[in-house]
Enzyme design. Sequence first.
Site, PDB file in Angstrom:
ATOM      1  N   HIS A   1       0.821  -1.229   0.000  1.00  0.00           N
ATOM      2  CA  HIS A   1       0.000   0.000   0.000  1.00  0.00           C
ATOM      3  C   HIS A   1       0.847   1.268   0.000  1.00  0.00           C
ATOM      4  CE1 HIS A   1      -4.094  -1.709   0.727  1.00  0.00           C
ATOM      5  NE2 HIS A   1      -3.348  -2.760   0.990  1.00  0.00           N
TER       6      HIS A   1
ATOM      7  N   ASP B   1       3.628   9.418  -0.792  1.00  0.00           N
ATOM      8  CA  ASP B   1       2.445   8.648  -0.385  1.00  0.00           C
ATOM      9  C   ASP B   1       2.222   7.526  -1.389  1.00  0.00           C
ATOM     10  OD1 ASP B   1       0.218   8.122   1.238  1.00  0.00           O
ATOM     11  OD2 ASP B   1      -0.377  10.221   1.274  1.00  0.00           O
TER      12      ASP B   1
END
Length: 470
Positions: free
Chosen positions: A156, A362
């Site tokens: 992720h 991110d």
Amino acid sequence: MSRLIVISNRVTQASEGKATGGLAVGVHDALHETGGVWLGWNGEVAAEDAPAPIATQQRGNITYATFPLTQRDYDRYYRGFSNAVLWPTFHYRADISRFRREDYEGYLNVNRDFARRLAPLLQPDDVIWVHDYHLMAFGRYCRELGITNRIGFFLHIPFPGPEVFRTIPTHRALAQALCAYDLVGFQTDVDEQAFTDYCVRCLDAVPGAQGLLAQGRRVRTGTYPIGIDPDAVTAMSRTNRSRQVVALKSGLADRKLIISVDRLDYSKGLIERFNAFEQLLEHGPGHRGAVSFVQIAPSSRSDVLGYREIRRELERTAGRINGRWGELAWTPLRYMNRSYERSVLMPLLRASQVGFVTPLRDGMNLVAKEYVAAQPPDDPGVLVLSEFAGAARELEGGALLVNPYDTEGMALALDRALRMPLAERASRYEVLMRRLRAHDLTHWRDTFLADLQSGTKASPQSAGEPAALV
Ligand code: ADQ
């Protein structure tokens, strides 16, 4: 259809109202369709130092198999190697990584323990989907136990460039462990390429049409950007009966609103963002008294080193900006170190004219996508997005992309967003919504699972020689 087994560090049960994030919602949807098991940590730290047995709970066609961590495992595996080494390094902050051999050993022990706990629950056709950086070595231990089921891993968070990854002293063993999976999925092609480059350079892997030939077996890689359910977000954003949303709107009067929502984390670029907002006020006198900035950032991992300092620094910076620019009737920056339910957050996103999402790094950033889906189509706000969020790969052209290290550039983008005419906002919104719909959460899950199931099943011979992990 095969049964799906999901493995993640934390297990959250939707029916308890805890499943709020993208991962939790996506996993629930996937499991509801096929039925299956979700195995992982229940979030509790056991008083005794001996491993506790698994507790299973059946809800509909999903079995939740959870267990607590011991204090030692929590310290070494979770707080230590996962969150003080892997998290910072994978977000390009090798400078604050704190590697300790005993933490790494704790990490491996917990990964092995997860595999041992899974083994007796498995059926031959089960498909196993493992999530995130806490469990990179899990697949390797499954192979050591003779498990030949298909096992896929999805990361992720970003995968760093090879030179950054190499700063982790056990980089080689970690990458070798990833090669025990049948499919390793990434958020962006940049992450996938970084992993491939590392394997080619440091593991002598050979790339080919069928994936990487590494460690005596083939591992396939792929890019699967995680999405949201745009219609669900839109629907939730419309129900703004909450007391907090009404209070915020009346407090704003006619002022415009810039909003940011994050977990409090150094990767999210909060200080840089605060400084950019201050530059907007400094160089744009017209914005003084006319715009407010709300930052929601509840503490996460507050017992991991470094997190308390960021919190203090943010409080100091917010105080300084308000002290310098605030007026009796106007607080420029409101920083809230607390969490809100999604049913409050989505209407807040809708009520704002600018979504300011500027992480330094991110994996994806789902708030960026949620911001877009929460907008009213007839008067949408503008997304100002960091080029270093995975989401920028998909949202380029619709969002205003910024470099979070460029304070002035971010201030200029805020200014442009606040003054953007309706026609341009509406056409950018259309572009973004089309992309969110084409790559929604269902698409993410279905493409990953289809690729995982389409590959050749591992045979005991192709499971590769178990290599030492230490
Ligand atoms: P996170 O770092 O937690 O996730 P993000 O993707 O922005 O970051 O958020 C995940 C979910 O948490 C979203 O649904 C969001 O609404 C919710 N959330 C974030 N801040 C919140 C807050 N203050 N209060 C309540 N809810 C909040 C990791 C990676 C990301 C990746 C996701 C999913 O770091 O890059 O996008 O996993 O893969």
